[in-house]
Motif scaffolding. Structure first.
Motif, PDB file in Angstrom:
ATOM      1  N   GLY A 174     -42.871   8.406 -36.440  1.00  0.00           N
ATOM      2  CA  GLY A 174     -42.780   6.989 -36.733  1.00  0.00           C
ATOM      3  C   GLY A 174     -42.407   6.666 -38.160  1.00  0.00           C
ATOM      4  O   GLY A 174     -42.307   7.555 -39.014  1.00  0.00           O
ATOM      5  N   VAL A 175     -42.210   5.374 -38.381  1.00  0.00           N
ATOM      6  CA  VAL A 175     -41.795   4.826 -39.677  1.00  0.00           C
ATOM      7  C   VAL A 175     -42.668   3.619 -40.001  1.00  0.00           C
ATOM      8  O   VAL A 175     -42.969   2.812 -39.111  1.00  0.00           O
ATOM      9  N   ARG A 176     -43.051   3.496 -41.270  1.00  0.00           N
ATOM     10  CA  ARG A 176     -43.711   2.285 -41.749  1.00  0.00           C
ATOM     11  C   ARG A 176     -42.908   1.752 -42.931  1.00  0.00           C
ATOM     12  O   ARG A 176     -42.612   2.491 -43.870  1.00  0.00           O
ATOM     13  N   LEU A 177     -42.554   0.479 -42.856  1.00  0.00           N
ATOM     14  CA  LEU A 177     -41.873  -0.194 -43.956  1.00  0.00           C
ATOM     15  C   LEU A 177     -42.830  -1.188 -44.588  1.00  0.00           C
ATOM     16  O   LEU A 177     -43.486  -1.960 -43.884  1.00  0.00           O
ATOM     17  N   VAL A 178     -42.930  -1.167 -45.911  1.00  0.00           N
ATOM     18  CA  VAL A 178     -43.726  -2.137 -46.659  1.00  0.00           C
ATOM     19  C   VAL A 178     -42.737  -3.086 -47.336  1.00  0.00           C
ATOM     20  O   VAL A 178     -41.804  -2.634 -48.016  1.00  0.00           O
ATOM     21  N   PHE A 179     -42.930  -4.397 -47.146  1.00  0.00           N
ATOM     22  CA  PHE A 179     -41.972  -5.365 -47.667  1.00  0.00           C
ATOM     23  C   PHE A 179     -42.696  -6.622 -48.136  1.00  0.00           C
ATOM     24  O   PHE A 179     -43.872  -6.834 -47.827  1.00  0.00           O
ATOM     25  N   ASP A 180     -41.965  -7.443 -48.873  1.00  0.00           N
ATOM     26  CA  ASP A 180     -42.555  -8.681 -49.371  1.00  0.00           C
ATOM     27  C   ASP A 180     -42.107  -9.859 -48.516  1.00  0.00           C
ATOM     28  O   ASP A 180     -41.407  -9.689 -47.512  1.00  0.00           O
ATOM     29  N   LYS A 181     -42.495 -11.067 -48.928  1.00  0.00           N
ATOM     30  CA  LYS A 181     -42.209 -12.239 -48.090  1.00  0.00           C
ATOM     31  C   LYS A 181     -40.725 -12.568 -48.030  1.00  0.00           C
ATOM     32  O   LYS A 181     -40.288 -13.330 -47.167  1.00  0.00           O
ATOM     33  N   THR A 182     -39.936 -11.987 -48.922  1.00  0.00           N
ATOM     34  CA  THR A 182     -38.482 -12.170 -48.853  1.00  0.00           C
ATOM     35  C   THR A 182     -37.821 -11.069 -48.032  1.00  0.00           C
ATOM     36  O   THR A 182     -36.595 -11.000 -47.973  1.00  0.00           O
ATOM     37  N   LEU A 183     -38.625 -10.201 -47.435  1.00  0.00           N
ATOM     38  CA  LEU A 183     -38.175  -9.082 -46.595  1.00  0.00           C
ATOM     39  C   LEU A 183     -37.512  -7.961 -47.398  1.00  0.00           C
ATOM     40  O   LEU A 183     -36.778  -7.144 -46.848  1.00  0.00           O
ATOM     41  N   LEU A 184     -37.818  -7.882 -48.683  1.00  0.00           N
ATOM     42  CA  LEU A 184     -37.333  -6.791 -49.518  1.00  0.00           C
ATOM     43  C   LEU A 184     -38.244  -5.584 -49.329  1.00  0.00           C
ATOM     44  O   LEU A 184     -39.463  -5.691 -49.458  1.00  0.00           O
ATOM     45  N   VAL A 185     -37.645  -4.432 -49.020  1.00  0.00           N
ATOM     46  CA  VAL A 185     -38.419  -3.219 -48.743  1.00  0.00           C
ATOM     47  C   VAL A 185     -38.906  -2.602 -50.057  1.00  0.00           C
ATOM     48  O   VAL A 185     -38.107  -2.301 -50.951  1.00  0.00           O
ATOM     49  N   HIS A 186     -40.229  -2.391 -50.156  1.00  0.00           N
ATOM     50  CA  HIS A 186     -40.846  -1.784 -51.337  1.00  0.00           C
ATOM     51  C   HIS A 186     -41.180  -0.317 -51.120  1.00  0.00           C
ATOM     52  O   HIS A 186     -41.097   0.470 -52.065  1.00  0.00           O
ATOM     53  N   GLU A 187     -41.611   0.031 -49.912  1.00  0.00           N
ATOM     54  CA  GLU A 187     -42.011   1.412 -49.631  1.00  0.00           C
ATOM     55  C   GLU A 187     -41.544   1.793 -48.230  1.00  0.00           C
ATOM     56  O   GLU A 187     -41.443   0.937 -47.344  1.00  0.00           O
TER      57      GLU A 187
END
Length: 197
Positions: free
Chosen positions: A71-84
């Motif tokens: 699997g994959v986990r994406l961490v993002f902010d409210k603007t949908l920019l991927v951080h991790e």
């Protein structure tokens, strides 16, 4: 034609006998974190109802045990920019498979939205990454957008340069000649030629 999944299942099995050959499950989930960021997780599992020896592998996977569980986990902010970006591989046919997740770090710093799929193809095609993890990224994007929809419910509609809601013609339900657009945005409703007659 019917949208009833039980009727679909009955219609298939009442006429034809089937033998299961493979089982794949894909799970997608979205989360709000207590640090102001958000996550989406996607997981794919593959099993077979019989033992299976992957090509070029030195082992056999017993019936109903996972051939793939990754699997994959994406961490993002409210603007949908991927951080991790995080990946895991709990089961795979080859020892080298977990390394295929390393390339997904190339997604850090890009935004989920228009152009996401083309960026995935550009950055992660072919031998650069694990096929199964890469395939999760496209539905993960829509899961992220769906997860954020509740937070954006009070925000103004996103419009194009002509002032037309971007949702129009984005899918079947939002077709410009459909009932939903006629009721919600009558000024942008355009009946098809057959409806106009």
């Amino acid at each position: 034609m019917t949208s009833d999944s039980q009727a679909f299942e009955r219609g298939t099995t009442s006429r034809i006998q089937r033998e299961e050959m493979h089982f794949r499950r894909i799970d997608m989930r979205g989360f709000k974190r207590n640090d102001g960021l958000f996550e989406v997780e996607g997981r794919v599992t593959d099993q077979k109802p019989h033992s299976f020896t992957p090509a070029s592998a030195d082992h056999t996977v017993p019936a109903y045990e996972a051939i793939h569980d990754m699997g994959v986990r994406l961490v993002f902010d409210k603007t949908l920019l991927v951080h991790e970006v995080h990946t895991f591989t709990d089961a795979a046919p080859y020892k080298v498979c977990p390394e295929g997740g390393n390339a997904l770090q190339a997604l850090k710093g890009i935004r989920i939205g228009p152009g996401w799929n083309s960026e995935i193809r550009r950055r992660l095609s072919g031998e650069r990454s694990c096929t199964h993890l890469r395939e999760l990224l496209m539905p993960l994007a829509t899961t992220a957008i769906q997860s954020m929809s509740a937070l954006r419910s009070g925000e103004p509609e996103t419009l194009d340069d002509d002032g037309r809601p971007k949702k129009i013609d984005s899918c079947y339900a939002y077709a410009a000649d459909g009932e939903l657009v006629r009721k919600r945005w009558p000024e942008f409703y355009h009946p098809s030629s057959s409806q106009a007659e």
